[in-house]
Scaffold this active site. Structure first.
Site, mmCIF file in Angstrom:
data_model
loop_
_atom_site.group_PDB
_atom_site.id
_atom_site.type_symbol
_atom_site.label_atom_id
_atom_site.label_comp_id
_atom_site.label_asym_id
_atom_site.label_seq_id
_atom_site.Cartn_x
_atom_site.Cartn_y
_atom_site.Cartn_z
ATOM 1 N N ALA A 160 0.843 -1.199 0.000
ATOM 2 C CA ALA A 160 0.000 0.000 0.000
ATOM 3 C C ALA A 160 0.877 1.247 0.000
ATOM 4 C CB ALA A 160 -0.936 -0.010 1.201
ATOM 5 N N GLU A 161 1.900 1.273 0.839
ATOM 6 C CA GLU A 161 2.900 2.338 0.828
ATOM 7 C C GLU A 161 4.283 1.769 1.076
ATOM 8 O OE1 GLU A 161 -0.568 5.032 1.152
ATOM 9 O OE2 GLU A 161 -0.034 3.259 2.307
ATOM 10 N N THR A 162 5.269 2.425 0.481
ATOM 11 C CA THR A 162 6.670 2.164 0.789
ATOM 12 C C THR A 162 7.260 3.451 1.344
ATOM 13 O OG1 THR A 162 6.931 0.444 -0.884
ATOM 14 C CG2 THR A 162 8.931 1.559 -0.157
ATOM 15 N N HIS A 184 0.526 3.782 8.733
ATOM 16 C CA HIS A 184 1.081 2.450 8.953
ATOM 17 C C HIS A 184 2.542 2.371 8.512
ATOM 18 C CE1 HIS A 184 0.458 1.493 4.650
ATOM 19 N NE2 HIS A 184 1.248 0.446 4.859
#
Length: 269
Positions: free
Chosen positions: A45-47, A73
């Site tokens: 979802a995100e890095t 997160h």
């Protein structure tokens, strides 16, 4: 260059929300196009990309499709990585959303200090009901967060929701947060799910930033500043929230599930 995948807002591997974390060497930020390609390759979802910047750590977040201004997160996962490496237990992150602070406790519980995103009543976009497949009780704007918060009739309605993702993407918001009170006796106060197809994330498993709006929303309803939320995605995860004026404290655990190295070819690409 070392890179990890860390599950956030969970004590169990393969639950919560996956985040890529890359601790960069000192110096300038890498090329944005390179960071975006790494994020697309990991497809989390995100890095998060972080680098030491004196008394602070710089922190940036990328979905597989774009850079975003706030991510809870992946911030929690980054704090976990820095603690794991013995680099810092208390961190001040310089981000596009201002300074964010984290602290890791003796038992591994990570506390994050974020700005509140107070929701305000808003008109429902004309296509919202058709895209959700259910009529909401209320619709709220979240200001700079850029999300639409939608109250549904019950926790069951949240869990059973099967939205039209293409329709939600056309709304032009970062994410659509759906929420309702938790079932009595569940141990949580409210449940939520978060859909972000407009930024390349069909359903986000556990969304820390969404809780900066959920905390004030449910705090006013329940008359309590300390609450527990469950994000009822297939992976699921629990977020503890505490409202403190214009700030909200978010708490959760994290687990490293993959620890590897980007090859020289990948770093030089």
């Amino acid at each position: 260059m070392r890179i990890r995948i860390i599950d956030a807002f969970t004590e169990e591997a393969f639950r919560g929300n996956q985040a890529g974390v890359c601790v960069l060497p000192d110096g300038d930020w890498p090329d944005e196009g390179w960071m975006q390609r790494v994020a697309a390759e990991l497809n989390c979802a995100e890095t998060a990309f972080t680098r030491s910047a004196g008394e602070q750590w710089g922190l940036r977040w990328f979905t597989p499709a774009t850079e975003v201004a706030m991510c809870g997160h992946a911030t929690l996962a980054t704090a976990h990585a820095l603690h794991e490496d013995g680099l810092a237990d208390e961190v001040r992150f310089a981000t596009l959303s201002g300074e964010l602070r984290t602290a890791v406790g003796p038992d591994g519980l990570i506390t994050m200090d974020f700005p509140v995103s107070p929701p305000t009543p808003a008109d429902a976009p004309p296509s919202l009901v058709d895209s959700l497949g259910v009529r909401p009780l209320g619709v709220y704007d979240t200001g700079d967060l850029g999300d639409l918060l939608v109250e549904l009739p019950s926790a069951a309605a949240v869990r059973e929701l099967r939205p039209d993702l293409a329709g939600l993407a056309d709304l032009g918001t970062r994410c659509v947060i759906v929420t309702a009170p938790a079932e009595p006796g569940s141990g949580q106060d409210f449940v939520s799910r978060v859909f972000c197809p407009g930024v390349g994330v069909p359903e986000d498993p556990v969304t820390g930033s969404a809780h900066t709006a959920l905390a004030p929303f449910w705090s006013m309803r329940f008359g309590s500043t300390s609450l527990v939320g469950l994000q009822a995605s297939p992976r699921s995860g629990q977020v503890r929230v505490e409202l403190r004026g214009s700030r909200v404290i978010l708490q959760g655990y994290a687990v490293t599930v993959l620890d590897g190295v980007l090859t020289e070819r990948a770093v030089r690409s």
